[in-house]
Structures are given as C-alpha cells and as structure tokens.
Design a protein around this motif. Structure first.
Motif, short mmCIF file in Angstrom:
data_model
loop_
_atom_site.label_atom_id
_atom_site.label_comp_id
_atom_site.label_asym_id
_atom_site.label_seq_id
_atom_site.Cartn_x
_atom_site.Cartn_y
_atom_site.Cartn_z
N MET A 1 -1.90 25.74 -12.28
CA MET A 1 -0.35 24.87 -13.24
C MET A 1 -1.08 25.86 -14.76
O MET A 1 -1.68 25.96 -15.28
N PRO A 2 -0.17 26.78 -15.21
CA PRO A 2 -0.28 27.36 -16.70
C PRO A 2 -0.45 26.11 -17.97
O PRO A 2 0.53 24.99 -17.94
N ARG A 3 -0.95 26.38 -18.51
CA ARG A 3 -0.80 25.55 -19.71
C ARG A 3 -2.69 25.46 -19.64
O ARG A 3 -2.66 24.10 -20.28
N MET A 4 -2.98 24.79 -18.38
CA MET A 4 -3.92 24.16 -18.38
C MET A 4 -4.99 24.61 -17.50
O MET A 4 -5.88 24.22 -16.85
N SER A 5 -5.61 25.42 -18.30
CA SER A 5 -6.47 26.75 -17.41
C SER A 5 -8.02 25.90 -17.42
O SER A 5 -8.51 25.64 -16.44
N PHE A 6 -8.75 24.69 -17.97
CA PHE A 6 -9.81 24.50 -18.25
C PHE A 6 -10.18 23.48 -17.68
O PHE A 6 -11.06 23.04 -16.70
N TYR A 7 -7.76 22.52 -17.48
CA TYR A 7 -8.60 22.02 -16.89
C TYR A 7 -8.20 21.51 -15.80
O TYR A 7 -9.23 21.07 -14.27
N ASN A 8 -7.01 22.70 -15.30
CA ASN A 8 -7.63 23.13 -13.41
C ASN A 8 -9.28 23.41 -13.03
O ASN A 8 -9.79 23.47 -11.65
N ALA A 9 -9.93 24.07 -14.45
CA ALA A 9 -11.03 25.04 -13.41
C ALA A 9 -11.92 23.95 -13.23
O ALA A 9 -13.33 23.80 -12.48
N SER A 10 -11.78 22.82 -14.18
CA SER A 10 -12.75 21.96 -14.16
C SER A 10 -12.96 20.61 -13.16
O SER A 10 -14.02 20.34 -11.97
N ASN A 11 -11.86 20.52 -12.18
CA ASN A 11 -11.26 19.98 -10.96
C ASN A 11 -11.63 21.26 -9.73
O ASN A 11 -11.87 20.26 -9.01
N ALA A 12 -11.85 21.91 -10.04
CA ALA A 12 -12.12 22.93 -9.09
C ALA A 12 -13.45 22.85 -8.74
O ALA A 12 -13.91 23.41 -7.75
N ALA A 13 -14.48 23.33 -9.51
CA ALA A 13 -15.38 22.77 -9.67
C ALA A 13 -15.77 21.46 -9.20
O ALA A 13 -16.78 21.08 -8.51
N LEU A 14 -15.12 20.82 -9.24
CA LEU A 14 -15.07 19.45 -9.27
C LEU A 14 -15.04 18.93 -7.29
O LEU A 14 -16.11 18.21 -6.80
N ILE A 15 -14.41 19.45 -7.15
CA ILE A 15 -13.61 19.53 -5.38
C ILE A 15 -14.59 20.64 -5.09
O ILE A 15 -16.07 19.85 -3.77
N ASN A 16 -14.94 21.70 -5.25
CA ASN A 16 -16.26 22.42 -4.31
C ASN A 16 -17.43 21.40 -5.04
O ASN A 16 -18.60 21.65 -3.25
#
Length: 564
Positions: free
Chosen positions: A191-206
């Motif tokens: 989702m645009p405008r949410m790069s850090f939020y997206n990344a933090s949740n991808a890290a959490l899932i992995n």
C-alpha cells in the motif's frame, strides 16, 4: 555444480507445478476436515491467563473483552494507564475473574521483561500471549523529512512483539500455551504511503512463521492479518512525514477509500476464536485472501491498481488522489465506515514515555540495522538523483524473505521487511525510477562460508552450522548470480530470482505452508536436549551423501574470510 544448478532450473519448476496440481485439492479437503473438528472442540480458556499488549484501545481493547467473556484472567499492557483501567473495569464486568493492569512501553526490552514477570508472579502462569501493540505511518517514502524518525515504527511493531515473546516463551512452554500476533494484511500488500508500516508487518509475519517451525507443538502460533479495522488508525492517527503523531481524516479517507472498515468487535472475536482453534493464520475480513492471491499471481496488476488509485503527481495534495475523489463522489463513507471512526477524537492521555525513547541492546538488533536500514538509508538519499537520470534501484533481498528456515528468524524477518519495502516504493515511484528486487537463493559468499551472528550476538565462522543450514542445496557461484542480477536490472525486470528454480519453493510455501513447515522442522530441528545443532537431519544427509565437494564451490570450503 553448474550442471546441477542448470538441471534444477530445468526440472524443479514443472515438477513443482505438477505436484501442486495433484496434491493441493485433496490436501485442502483434509485441512477443511481438520478445521471443522477444531471448531467443534476449541480450547476452553476459562481461568486461563492471557497477556495482551496494546490493550488500551482498538483491537487490543476488544480482544480483552472477548477473552473476558470466555472467563479468562487478563494482564493488560499499554502506555496509557488511565485508559487501561477503564478497559480493565469493563472486562471484569464482562466476566474476567481477575485483571492486572501494567503500564509499559513494548519498545523497551526492560519493560517487556518486567510485565511478563509481573504477570507470572501475579497469576502463577501464562497461557496466551497476544502481541497487538502497533503504530502506522502515512507519507510517501521520499517525502520523509528525517528518515530516522521512522525507526520507531519498526521498534514498536516488530520488536514490540519480539521482546515479549522472548521473555514469555519459557512460561508458555510450561503450559503448552499460544501466541496470537496481530500483524496486518499490509505485510504482503504494498500500500502506497505506508512503506515502513508495511515492512514492519512483513518482518513480523516472517519472524513468527519461522518461530512456529522452531517451536513445533510446544507453543501454538496464530498470525492475524487484518485489513481495515475500526481503530485509532482508521480514525486517521498516524506518524506524519515529519515523524510526529497526528490525526488527519482527509488523508485517512484517501488511504482507505472504498474499502469497507470492519467493526473491531468482529475482528477481535475472529482472532480469539482462531487462536483457541489453533489456526495458523486468520484474515479479517476473509475476502482479503482474494487480494493475497492476486498479489501472488499478478503482482504487476496489483501494483498498477494501487498506483492508479493512490499515487498523485509530484507535489499534489493527497485530496487529489482518485481514491479520495471516489469516496467523496460516491458518499460511500456513510455506509462503509463505522460511525465511531468518523470523529477525529482519540484517547489522548499524556504519555511520559514516548515510543522513540529506546533502551535497546544494539547487539541484538544489528542484523536488522544492516539488512533493512542499511538499504533504506542509501535509497532515501539516492532517489532525488535517480529521478534526474531515470535511474534504477537494485534491492538485494533473499529467498529467506519468502521461505522460513529455523535458526534464521531475524534474518528472515529483515529480508521480508526489505522485500515489502521495495515493493511499496516501486508503486510510489512508478516509471520515474525503476526498482528491481533481487531474491537470491544460496550463493557463494562469506555467509555460505559460515559467517554468522552467534546466539551471543557475536560474529563468528561456524562451518558445521553452515552445513546444517545449507545441507544438500547446491551453492551457486557469485559470478553467475551477479551476471543474472545485472542482466535483469538492465532489461528492467521487476524481480530476479537466482537461481530460478527457487521460485518452486515459493509456490510450495504459498499453497502448502503446513507441509513446508513440517519438512523444515523434520530436516533442521534437533531433538530436545541434543548436544549440538549438528545432530540435525540436514547435517547427517550431507555427511552420508558426501556431496559437499559436488555441491559447494571450493572457495567456501575454507573458513577464512576478509578481515577488517
């Protein structure tokens, strides 16, 4: 070795497709049957102890109420103590026999140790750990005035779940407990405008996918990936481009647009029920799973839709984005958004412990600093120059961002975060700057020589442990990998997976995650009490087959690495 890699590139993809075609339908029927049985006999959590972080509002607050209705004893954690006490009072009214309120900041390791110890000291046990605390950011990556302001997104969203998990695991193992982690669909959606939020949740899932393999049946792990849910975030609360917390409902409208917002109570109930059934994952609303399939099979279409709807021309106000115009023109906000999020009022209790004031042992997080922020910082400063030349960013991630190997939880988390980050900024940048995401498999390097961070946080070379992790996987030469990367970047490829046969592992992970997890545990995990990691089946296979000379380049046989 080159012959083996070429053979795998030729044979593995079609073999994987045929296997999936034959195996997936009956396996999914079997999963459906098991899910039905689990729904008939969910866990009875009466008088069990549940620790919930981020419990002062939103999903965390409603999770407290749902667990209270089932008769669970609660330990509620957040920074806003007055709000927590209000939640605690209502939870007791709803049926919780005992509620403990603990003011703490999940971004601080010492606080996390303290609230876990206080919970166990007060109740004598811990059965469920619910990691829910989180914050979001909304701004284009290149608009961030100071990139260091956004480290707190990762500190709260990722480390704010990892720290409590670390301190709670011994207690959860004693009770055969469960971990419920609230990630987000943003973990796989750029989702645009949410790069850090997206990344933090991808890290959490992995991280939790890897942890689930390591823990096996000792502790259950349920990963929640909710979409747009009634909360302070959907009221418009976020970190601005200046790194300050603010409430902006116009920007919220541009971000959510025509997506229906699910009531928090409904989401919390689904999450709790999934944890009690022992589900691996839960997505709320369920139809978001369709978006995940689009993401897997047609990422280019997914990116194009996001860019068309959300990205405005440079310098334009967010109110000019089609997503905002659509919600205004249709008047859909009236029936798509719950009435509770139409007001910008939030619980605004004074916080004496701001989230960005950290007390962190840097040796613990150095891997993420290098792997994630070590790519984010150069990218931020290079983008203005890339725009002038129509340049290209080549982001080196890893297959560990897609496939989860025991003993590599932090590495996998950092690479998953990096993958999602680059996918997000590719949507934001469009054709102005190209982005090629490189996903290497096992490549000739210092890492495949055995250079790793030990569990004490020190860098060392351990070739026995390297053999456990690599086992009988052929190691590709660095020259071949580098050549493929340059070739892919020059032709404008969105992704470069090298060697190409590793794409087969990705599709197995998408469609048969249980089988992949079981296989990884069987191969990589040692029995409890085993003297060393070299007792793992992967090491025994490598030694029995005597295939190291055939599969590993001679350059990684020696443990010598470049000093300095």
């Amino acid at each position: 070795m080159d012959l083996i890699t070429n053979f795998m590139n030729l044979v593995a993809p079609p073999t994987a497709l045929i296997t999936l075609f034959l195996f997936v339908p009956p396996f999914y029927f079997f999963k459906l049957f098991l899910s039905f049985l689990a729904s008939l006999f969910p866990e009875d959590i009466t008088h069990k102890v549940v620790l919930i972080t981020g419990a002062s509002s939103g999903i965390g607050e409603q999770l407290a109420y749902q667990y209270a209705k089932k008769g669970a004893a609660l330990a509620l954690v957040a920074r806003r103590e007055a709000s927590l006490r209000e939640v605690a009072d209502r939870a007791q009214d709803l049926g919780s026999p005992n509620v403990l309120v603990i003011r703490a900041d999940v971004g601080k390791p010492d606080d996390c140790r303290r609230f876990v110890e206080e919970t166990v000291s007060h109740f004598g046990r811990l059965d469920h750990l619910v990691n829910n605390a989180g914050i979001s950011n909304i701004c284009y990556f290149e608009e961030a005035s100071d990139i260091t302001n956004f480290t707190q997104v990762m500190d709260i969203n990722f480390w704010g779940s990892v720290y409590p998990t670390y301190y709670a695991l011994p207690h959860l193992k004693r009770t055969g407990g469960k971990i419920l982690v609230n990630a987000s669909a943003a973990g796989w959606s750029p989702m645009p405008r949410m790069s850090f939020y997206n990344a933090s949740n991808a890290a959490l899932i992995n991280f939790y996918e890897t942890l689930r393999i390591e823990l096996g049946r000792e502790v259950g792990v349920t990963i929640a990936t909710p979409g747009w849910i009634e909360s302070e975030m959907t009221k418009g609360k976020h970190l601005s481009k200046h790194g300050r917390m603010e409430v902006d409902q116009e920007l919220r409208d541009a971000q959510i647009s025509l997506f229906p917002v699910v009531h928090t109570e409904e989401c919390a109930k689904a999450m709790m029920d999934a944890a009690c059934r022992g589900d691996r994952t839960v997505t709320v609303p369920a139809w978001f799973r369709v978006l995940y399939l689009w993401r897997v099979f047609a990422p280019e279409v997914f990116d194009w839709c996001y860019r068309m709807l959300y990205v405005t021309r440079p310098g334009a106000h967010h109110g000019e984005s089609p997503s905002k115009k659509l919600v205004d023109m249709t008047g859909a906000k009236e029936f798509l958004y719950p009435s509770s999020i139409k007001s910008p009022e939030i619980k605004n209790e004074f916080d004496k412990s701001p989230s960005h004031v950290m007390s962190v042992n840097k040796s613990i997080i150095v891997e993420q600093d290098v792997n994630f922020w070590g790519s984010v910082y150069p990218t931020h400063f290079a983008i203005p120059h890339h725009k002038k030349t129509g340049g290209r960013i080549v982001g080196i991630t890893s297959i560990a961002g897609y496939n989860f190997i025991p003993r590599m939880s932090f590495y996998s988390a950092s690479k998953g975060a990096l993958l999602n980050f680059y996918e997000t900024i590719r949507v934001e940048l469009g054709r102005e700057v190209g982005v090629t995401i490189v996903v290497p498999g096992v490549i000739e390097s210092e890492m495949s020589k055995g250079k790793v961070f030990s569990r004490e946080g020190r860098m060392k070379v351990d070739q026995d442990l390297r053999d456990v992790v690599l086992s009988t996987v052929p190691v590709e030469r660095t020259e071949d990998c580098a050549k493929a990367i340059v070739k892919g970047a020059c032709r404008g490829a969105g992704y470069v997976i090298e060697p190409p046969w590793f794409i087969s592992l990705y599709f197995f992970r998408v469609f048969l995650p249980e089988i992949v997890g079981w296989s990884m545990r069987l191969l990589y995990m040692t029995l409890p009490g085993a003297p060393t990691a070299t007792s793992a089946l992967t090491k025994k296979l490598l030694d029995l087959s005597a295939s190291k000379d055939l599969l590993y380049p001679s350059s990684i046989v020696s443990p010598e690495i470049k000093a300095g």
